[in-house]
Design a protein around this motif. Structure first.
Motif, PDB file in Angstrom:
ATOM      1  N   VAL A 204     -29.031  39.499 -29.450  1.00 21.96           N
ATOM      2  CA  VAL A 204     -28.934  39.865 -30.864  1.00 21.96           C
ATOM      3  C   VAL A 204     -30.284  39.588 -31.527  1.00 21.96           C
ATOM      4  O   VAL A 204     -30.879  38.520 -31.338  1.00 21.96           O
ATOM      5  N   LYS A 205     -30.764  40.576 -32.304  1.00 21.76           N
ATOM      6  CA  LYS A 205     -32.071  40.467 -32.976  1.00 21.76           C
ATOM      7  C   LYS A 205     -32.124  41.508 -34.084  1.00 21.76           C
ATOM      8  O   LYS A 205     -31.098  42.069 -34.461  1.00 21.76           O
ATOM      9  N   ASP A 206     -33.320  41.786 -34.583  1.00 22.58           N
ATOM     10  CA  ASP A 206     -33.518  42.780 -35.633  1.00 22.58           C
ATOM     11  C   ASP A 206     -32.912  44.124 -35.205  1.00 22.58           C
ATOM     12  O   ASP A 206     -33.344  44.713 -34.206  1.00 22.58           O
ATOM     13  N   THR A 296     -25.383  36.510 -27.992  1.00 22.73           N
ATOM     14  CA  THR A 296     -25.934  35.196 -28.308  1.00 22.73           C
ATOM     15  C   THR A 296     -25.619  34.285 -27.127  1.00 22.73           C
ATOM     16  O   THR A 296     -24.799  34.632 -26.257  1.00 22.73           O
ATOM     17  N   ARG A 297     -26.248  33.120 -27.108  1.00 27.51           N
ATOM     18  CA  ARG A 297     -25.937  32.148 -26.057  1.00 27.51           C
ATOM     19  C   ARG A 297     -24.457  31.797 -26.079  1.00 27.51           C
ATOM     20  O   ARG A 297     -23.806  31.689 -25.025  1.00 27.51           O
ATOM     21  N   ALA A 302     -19.126  31.813 -23.588  1.00 29.41           N
ATOM     22  CA  ALA A 302     -17.676  31.939 -23.733  1.00 29.41           C
ATOM     23  C   ALA A 302     -17.108  32.955 -22.752  1.00 29.41           C
ATOM     24  O   ALA A 302     -16.034  32.739 -22.158  1.00 29.41           O
ATOM     25  N   ASP A 303     -17.799  34.074 -22.576  1.00 26.35           N
ATOM     26  CA  ASP A 303     -17.333  35.084 -21.623  1.00 26.35           C
ATOM     27  C   ASP A 303     -17.303  34.513 -20.204  1.00 26.35           C
ATOM     28  O   ASP A 303     -16.350  34.728 -19.447  1.00 26.35           O
ATOM     29  N   LEU A 304     -18.349  33.792 -19.841  1.00 23.89           N
ATOM     30  CA  LEU A 304     -18.416  33.198 -18.501  1.00 23.89           C
ATOM     31  C   LEU A 304     -17.318  32.151 -18.314  1.00 23.89           C
ATOM     32  O   LEU A 304     -16.649  32.107 -17.274  1.00 23.89           O
ATOM     33  N   GLY A 320     -37.465  36.291 -27.764  1.00 16.88           N
ATOM     34  CA  GLY A 320     -36.010  36.317 -27.838  1.00 16.88           C
ATOM     35  C   GLY A 320     -35.418  37.707 -27.829  1.00 16.88           C
ATOM     36  O   GLY A 320     -34.379  37.960 -28.443  1.00 16.88           O
ATOM     37  N   LEU A 321     -36.033  38.624 -27.087  1.00 17.64           N
ATOM     38  CA  LEU A 321     -35.535  39.996 -27.004  1.00 17.64           C
ATOM     39  C   LEU A 321     -34.425  40.138 -25.964  1.00 17.64           C
ATOM     40  O   LEU A 321     -33.439  40.856 -26.186  1.00 17.64           O
ATOM     41  N   PHE A 322     -34.604  39.465 -24.837  1.00 17.97           N
ATOM     42  CA  PHE A 322     -33.720  39.688 -23.691  1.00 17.97           C
ATOM     43  C   PHE A 322     -33.501  38.362 -22.977  1.00 17.97           C
ATOM     44  O   PHE A 322     -34.287  37.418 -23.147  1.00 17.97           O
ATOM     45  N   GLY A 323     -32.430  38.290 -22.186  1.00 11.17           N
ATOM     46  CA  GLY A 323     -32.139  37.060 -21.476  1.00 11.17           C
ATOM     47  C   GLY A 323     -31.584  37.291 -20.095  1.00 11.17           C
ATOM     48  O   GLY A 323     -30.996  38.352 -19.814  1.00 11.17           O
TER      49      GLY A 323
END
Length: 330
Positions: A204-206, A296-297, A302-304, A320-323
């Motif tokens: 999640v970002k701009d 988001t983290r 939560a999904d995991l 903080g674009l991708f993870g």
């Protein structure tokens, strides 16, 4: 299923999933999706051979940050991942040509643990090319699988030691929350207690940055999106006027996903001969072809957790674009 050795190398075998009338096919998905009040199709049908080529072109576009950012994270953190996991076995779902995964394969090879690669993709030419390239470069057995990772996980061979199952590129975000958690629980079944899951997630970002990635100036994403209509025309004898649909992609703030659709330019009817079905589209009516959830983290953790997995680390770029979410069996 049929299993064959490629002529390129004795190290390569490719398994092709048998056609099975039980799982949902293109015909079932088109009938179900186009007879609903709000029309939609699952994104997997975007990826015929031409669609796969278009998607690879998208990955090189200046607006499309996910691919280069994910690769940069892998370049920076692959050695750390290799050391932490000690993986001998790497499985990649939706492998494509394994261009990003090659970074991780190289790190595992240098660590002295790599023994096998298992790429799974819907495109047979892609799997054969990928398997041959990896076998030639790394000198390891490659067990390629031509299939749909939503229904063909059973074709993946058992682990031969610590394993990484990777699903990169934000593919997990194409599933809505309930389906996503169910799918993650199935991936957990591919892991022993010493295995890891590595998941690419767009963050999640701009919203302007996100929307630009799906509305490139060259129109490649638009062509990729409309290609699903060409697939239906070819495979099911339909008469979609492909050029009379507009590509639409916007960020849904409530759901925190990019919503990708095709919008009919004019009122018309589409005949789908294989289904003996006629479908009407009103002018400006939209057909959803894909969603891409952003995370988001807290959301990925939560999904995991719901799937019996524990978020071990979230590796991100400086902006903080991708993870890359690294998870283990809880």
């Amino acid at each position: 299923m049929s299993t064959t050795n490629t002529a390129a190398s004795d190290l390569v075998s490719v398994t092709v999933a048998d056609a099975d009338p039980a799982p949902r096919t293109l015909a079932h998905d088109v009938h179900d999706g186009l007879t609903q009040p709000f029309k939609q199709l699952p994104p997997k049908h975007l990826y015929d051979d031409h669609g796969s080529d278009l998607f690879h072109a998208i990955c090189d576009l200046p607006e499309y940050y996910p691919t280069r950012t994910e690769r940069a994270i892998l370049v920076e953190r692959a050695e750390q991942i290799a050391e932490l996991t000690g993986a001998v076995d790497l499985v990649e779902l939706g492998s494509g040509f394994a261009t990003k995964t090659g970074v991780l394969l190289d790190a595992l090879k240098r660590a002295g643990t790599l023994e096998r690669f298992v790429p799974l993709d819907v495109s047979a030419p892609t799997v054969h090319h990928c398997a041959g390239e990896v076998a030639a470069e790394f000198g390891i057995p490659v067990h390629g699988i031509v299939g749909d990772f939503e229904r063909d996980l059973g074709l993946i061979p058992a682990p031969i030691g610590p394993r990484i199952v990777a699903i990169l590129g934000g593919t997990l975000g194409n599933l809505q929350a309930g389906s996503r958690r169910h799918f993650l629980s199935r991936l957990r079944g591919l892991l022993d207690t010493d295995g890891r899951l590595l998941v690419g997630i767009d963050l999640v970002k701009d919203p302007a940055v996100i929307e630009l990635a799906y509305n490139d100036a060259a129109g490649v994403t638009s062509a990729f999106n409309r290609n699903v209509l060409t697939v239906i025309n070819r495979e099911l004898g339909a008469d979609f006027p492909v050029d009379e649909y507009e590509h639409v992609a916007f960020f849904d703030h409530e759901n925190e996903w990019i919503d990708i659709r095709l919008r009919a330019v004019r009122d018309h009817a589409v005949r789908i001969e294989a289904l003996d079905l006629t479908v009407r589209f009103a002018a400006r009516e939209e057909l959803r072809t894909e969603i891409s959830s952003k995370f988001t983290r807290e959301r990925i953790a939560a999904d995991l957790a719901a799937a019996g997995l524990e978020l071990e680390d979230l590796l991100t770029d400086a902006d903080g674009l991708f993870g890359l979410a690294l998870a283990k069996v809880a």
